[in-house]
Design an enzyme around this catalytic site. Structure first.
Site, mmCIF file in Angstrom:
data_model
loop_
_atom_site.group_PDB
_atom_site.id
_atom_site.type_symbol
_atom_site.label_atom_id
_atom_site.label_comp_id
_atom_site.label_asym_id
_atom_site.label_seq_id
_atom_site.Cartn_x
_atom_site.Cartn_y
_atom_site.Cartn_z
ATOM 1 N N GLN A 158 0.843 -1.190 0.000
ATOM 2 C CA GLN A 158 0.000 0.000 0.000
ATOM 3 C C GLN A 158 0.888 1.253 0.000
ATOM 4 O O GLN A 158 1.604 1.495 0.976
ATOM 5 C CB GLN A 158 -0.865 -0.026 1.261
ATOM 6 C CG GLN A 158 -1.783 1.151 1.419
ATOM 7 C CD GLN A 158 -2.492 1.113 2.776
ATOM 8 O OE1 GLN A 158 -1.840 0.970 3.807
ATOM 9 N NE2 GLN A 158 -3.802 1.253 2.760
ATOM 10 N N GLY A 159 0.818 2.011 -1.068
ATOM 11 C CA GLY A 159 1.646 3.224 -1.156
ATOM 12 C C GLY A 159 0.883 4.458 -0.716
ATOM 13 O O GLY A 159 0.363 5.207 -1.539
ATOM 14 N N TYR A 160 0.808 4.674 0.547
ATOM 15 C CA TYR A 160 0.053 5.813 1.082
ATOM 16 C C TYR A 160 0.988 6.857 1.700
ATOM 17 O O TYR A 160 1.163 7.943 1.191
ATOM 18 C CB TYR A 160 -0.940 5.342 2.158
ATOM 19 C CG TYR A 160 -2.269 4.843 1.627
ATOM 20 C CD1 TYR A 160 -2.388 4.354 0.337
ATOM 21 C CD2 TYR A 160 -3.399 4.852 2.430
ATOM 22 C CE1 TYR A 160 -3.611 3.888 -0.139
ATOM 23 C CE2 TYR A 160 -4.634 4.398 1.966
ATOM 24 C CZ TYR A 160 -4.736 3.910 0.678
ATOM 25 O OH TYR A 160 -5.936 3.459 0.226
ATOM 26 N N SER A 161 1.559 6.515 2.865
ATOM 27 C CA SER A 161 2.328 7.499 3.627
ATOM 28 C C SER A 161 3.554 7.986 2.856
ATOM 29 O O SER A 161 4.162 7.244 2.078
ATOM 30 C CB SER A 161 2.801 6.890 4.947
ATOM 31 O OG SER A 161 1.702 6.529 5.726
ATOM 32 N N SER A 203 4.652 -1.142 4.240
ATOM 33 C CA SER A 203 4.872 -2.493 4.756
ATOM 34 C C SER A 203 4.823 -3.527 3.647
ATOM 35 O O SER A 203 3.992 -3.449 2.752
ATOM 36 C CB SER A 203 3.852 -2.840 5.854
ATOM 37 O OG SER A 203 2.702 -2.079 5.711
ATOM 38 N N GLU A 236 -9.500 -1.851 5.533
ATOM 39 C CA GLU A 236 -8.313 -2.063 6.341
ATOM 40 C C GLU A 236 -8.701 -2.207 7.807
ATOM 41 O O GLU A 236 -8.229 -3.091 8.503
ATOM 42 C CB GLU A 236 -7.362 -0.881 6.161
ATOM 43 C CG GLU A 236 -6.119 -0.981 7.027
ATOM 44 C CD GLU A 236 -5.286 0.292 6.960
ATOM 45 O OE1 GLU A 236 -5.772 1.297 6.398
ATOM 46 O OE2 GLU A 236 -4.170 0.268 7.473
ATOM 47 N N GLU A 273 -43.246 -8.497 19.509
ATOM 48 C CA GLU A 273 -44.687 -8.338 19.717
ATOM 49 C C GLU A 273 -45.484 -8.857 18.518
ATOM 50 O O GLU A 273 -46.552 -9.464 18.681
ATOM 51 C CB GLU A 273 -45.012 -6.866 19.979
ATOM 52 C CG GLU A 273 -44.510 -6.353 21.333
ATOM 53 C CD GLU A 273 -42.990 -6.187 21.410
ATOM 54 O OE1 GLU A 273 -42.336 -6.058 20.349
ATOM 55 O OE2 GLU A 273 -42.439 -6.198 22.521
#
Lengths: 420, 376
Positions: free
Chosen positions: A156-159, A191, A273, A403
């Site tokens: 995952q290329g985010y930060s 990661s 995630e 009920e």
């Protein structure tokens, strides 16, 4: 950001107790589900290598790599071919196509014999659900079958160094070069990127708007210009890496969703995630008899009895009720083979009483740990239990309220209106 | 209703027919009014139909039909409150002698139990609550045998009994599970005095005083000092038997109440049209269904004789006891004023229910056992 590698559970799962302690859904599909359980049990018995029993931790420890050895390979192949590593995805990608209930049963059966799902990673947790929602047919056809078989690693290329909590300030840019995008920039805390074949990446395609200038791009990690530099942590482990993109060419077909839609997709993906991290959302009471949880939270006297005697008695009464309710489910199944069973009419209300009493007891048992809503001061399993207690209040509302069920019983079964 | 075998179906139909023709609630009322605790003529019929031998092996003249069969009959009898020694002699004493007794005891007594020529009962309770471990009654070793001294209460059919299975202490102190011994004592033994206890269910309960009653070694049932565990197993059979009767009682109380709500008119309408009452009946119906499931499970577990029997018996006595308690209470409440009168049958049901609830351990004693069994 720390991401979970494995589609398993971030939280330790409570030890499994007697199967009797499981709560069962109660509806007309029961026998179908029972048949599926038998099928799953048989298939797992045939295909899960016994040598791997209880070895899920081995997989977790080295993920996203995969352990070596014949049995390990056989298990992954078997689950990949069957599609049960991604049980609820559509069969057209080779996945399981199971209902949510069936998937839960499969999960149960897997756990029962000390097996585990070998198809793990971000492709399963995060990319797959995103492509199913936003991807093109071509993207799904290209990527999902590989994920289903565990044949590809995704990262995952985010930060970025300057974009952590403020992720939208990311700077890695993708320039439109006509037939392709040209990507330049740096990602960090990526990661598993050391072992990744592909990266789903947030890139800036426009500077005119912070959030809407972001797009979601799939990048082949084997492309020229991609460089991965592992980061050594104080533990000595290299779980994360920096990823450098230098004039990396990416075909336009790898844009997911619309241009500038990247932030929306990213938010959605973060939900997947969180589901992955929240783990298969195990709650305090799940899989465990109430009294086991009570012993843990409340403690016992010198004779091994729960220290709260009133609660102990109420738990016993509840469990007897729950047992009676389950015996009724079993009786209805048995009798229905011969014709309509009048006990069918009481099943929903009896089930609601059972589950709701159980949830309230668990809440009481957890004391001040049972009232947490979010945050690190409470265990995820505790928060989940609390939310589940609230969620299950719907049990006596949906599908005809308690009920309404009482109306049906008194009028249709007991004939309390027809008379006169 | 459970899926029954053809044999069980016939048994149940036969019991239903006999009960409705020969032993309706009016028959019980007549017996009560006469001051008797059961009707010997009906007991004779019960024995002639072979029901007293239902758990007795064929070798001793029984049909070996098990609790699955006996339970069906007890349930039907529970509906119309049939008073008879069937439960205590035909089920409980027979089960005790069958499972704990020696060959001579079986030969002597099982045949007579099966044909109804003898009534055998348990003499075990002493205190205000059923608790076998608390037995204080002494059995002193005396030459070749024992001398029994002490008082037993709540002895079912203690007046009519031909023999008692007496629980006494050969060692240890009240509270110990070790040191308890079971003796088979003919009721005409010297030193036995029995008085009827006039309980509100009008059944045959007695206080039995043993004053230096001498018995031989051959009176010992099972092992000396080791009666507790095997007797508890027999008592679990008894508990499920009681629960079967309670189920019948619940069913009849429910049906009678429902019928009343459909006929009683107030505010120009039948009571059955009031939603408050509809919902109460729906809840009672739900619990009745759960009780039935519990009973059907319990009789099977008892007959299978496996590990599940104890839990199933606890559940049957405890859960069905709770349902019977509520059902008999609501029977009176929903009948209103007429339910309070002796002339109406509702009182019979609540009285019988409370006695059955207390016999061999009430609901809270069963939930205590449940918690212990599950280790908490």
């Amino acid at each position: 950001m720390v991401y979970q590698f494995v589609a398993g559970r971030a939280t330790a799962r409570p030890s499994r107790n007697a199967e009797k302690g499981r709560s069962k859904p109660m509806n007309a599909q029961d026998s179908q589900l029972a048949a599926f359980r038998a099928e799953a049990r048989e298939w797992l018995a045939k295909n899960f290598p016994k040598s791997l029993t209880g070895k899920r931790d081995v997989l977790m420890d080295i993920a996203p790599r995969y352990p070596e050895g014949e049995d390990w390979a056989a298990w992954k192949t078997a689950m990949g071919d069957k599609g049960w590593g991604t049980p609820t995805w559509p069969t057209e990608y080779g996945a399981g196509g199971l209902s949510r209930q069936e998937a839960m049963i499969l999960d149960d059966e897997i756990e029962r014999i000390g097996a585990f799902n070998p198809i793990v990673g971000m492709g399963v947790n995060m990319l797959g659900p995103t492509l199913l929602e936003f991807g093109t047919d071509e993207q799904r056809a290209q990527h999902l079958p590989l994920v289903v078989r565990g044949a590809v690693n995704w990262c995952q290329g985010y930060s970025e160094p300057g974009a952590g909590s403020d992720l939208a300030s990311l700077k890695t840019k993708a320039e439109d070069k006509g037939d392709h995008y040209l990507v330049n920039g740096q990602k960090i805390w990526t990661s598993g990127s050391m072992y990744a074949d592909w990266c789903f990446c947030l890139v800036r395609t426009s500077n005119d708007h912070k959030h809407e200038g972001i797009s979601f791009l799939l990048i082949d990690m084997h492309s020229p210009g991609v460089e991965v530099r592992p980061i050594t942590l104080i533990s000595g482990k290299q779980t994360f890496a920096e990823v450098f993109f230098t004039d990396v060419k990416v075909e336009k077909g790898n844009l997911v969703g619309d241009l500038r839609q990247g932030w929306t997709i990213a938010k959605r993906l973060m939900q997947h995630e969180r589901n992955g991290i929240g783990a298969r959302k195990v709650s305090v009471g799940e899989l465990r008899p109430v009294h086991e949880v009570a012993k843990e939270y409340i403690g016992t006297d010198d004779q091994g009895r729960l220290s709260d005697y009133d609660l102990r008695a109420r738990i016993a009464r509840h469990q007897m009720w729950e047992r009676a309710q389950r015996l009724t489910v079993a009786r209805v199944v048995e009798e229905s083979k011969q014709g309509p069973s009048e006990a069918t009419s009481v099943m929903k209300n009896a089930g609601s009483v059972s589950i709701q009493t159980r949830e309230e007891l668990l809440m009481e048992i957890m004391g001040n740990r049972g009232i947490g809503w979010e945050g690190d001061d409470y265990l995820p399993v505790e928060i989940e239990q609390t939310r589940q207690m609230l969620q299950n209040k719907a049990n006596s509302i949906y599908g005809g309220t308690y009920e309404i069920q009482a109306n049906i019983i008194s009028k249709r079964i007991l004939g309390m209106l027809d008379h006169q | 209703m459970a899926v029954l075998t053809e044999e069980q179906q016939m048994l149940r139909d036969g019991a239903q027919e006999w009960v409705s023709k020969r032993a309706p609630v009016s028959a019980f009322r007549a017996t009560r009014d006469s001051g008797a605790v059961f009707d010997p003529a009906l007991w004779k019929e019960i024995a002639e139909m072979g029901w007293a031998g239902m758990v007795v092996p064929e070798a001793q003249g029984g049909s070996d039909f098990g609790l699955t069969g006996m339970g069906l009959v007890l349930e039907e009898m529970g509906k119309t409150l049939v008073a008879s020694p069937l439960f205590i002699s035909g089920l409980v004493a027979a089960s005790a002698i069958k499972s704990i007794g020696n060959d001579a005891q079986k030969a002597d007594w099982l045949t007579k139990i099966a044909d109804g020529s003898a009534i055998v009962t348990l003499a075990i309770d002493e205190g205000t609550r059923h608790n076998t471990a608390q037995t204080a009654m002494q059995a002193q070793a005396d030459g070749d045998g024992f001398t029994l001294s002490g008082t037993k209460v709540q002895v079912i059919e203690g007046i009519a009994a031909d023999a008692f299975l007496v629980l006494a202490r050969t060692s240890g102190a009240a509270g110990d599970t070790d040191g308890l011994t079971l003796f088979l004592v003919p009721a005409n033994s010297a030193g036995i005095t029995r008085t009827q206890l006039k309980t509100f269910d009008s059944r045959g309960h007695a206080k039995v005083v043993f004053d230096g009653v001498k018995v031989g070694k051959d009176a010992v049932v099972g092992t000396i000092g080791g009666a507790h565990a095997p007797l508890e197993k027999v008592l679990d059979v008894a508990r499920v038997g009681i629960a079967c009767e309670m189920l019948g009682l619940c069913q009849q109380a429910f049906d009678t109440t429902l019928e009343y709500l459909k006929t009683r008119v107030q505010f120009n309408t039948i009571l059955a049209q009031f939603q408050a009452l509809q919902h109460r009946m729906a809840d009672l119906f739900m619990e009745l269904q759960l009780a039935r499931s519990v009973i059907e499970h319990a009789v099977r577990e008892i007959d299978a004789g496996g590990d599940g029997a104890e839990e199933a018996a606890i559940l049957a006595k405890g859960f069905v006891g709770d349902v019977a308690n509520k059902m008999s209470r609501q029977m009176i409440q929903l009948h209103g004023g007429i339910g309070m009168t002796d002339q109406y049958d509702a009182g019979f049901y609540i009285k019988r229910s409370r006695v059955l609830e207390a016999t061999f351990g009430n609901q809270s004693q069963q939930s205590e056992r449940w918690a212990n069994l599950h280790d908490y």
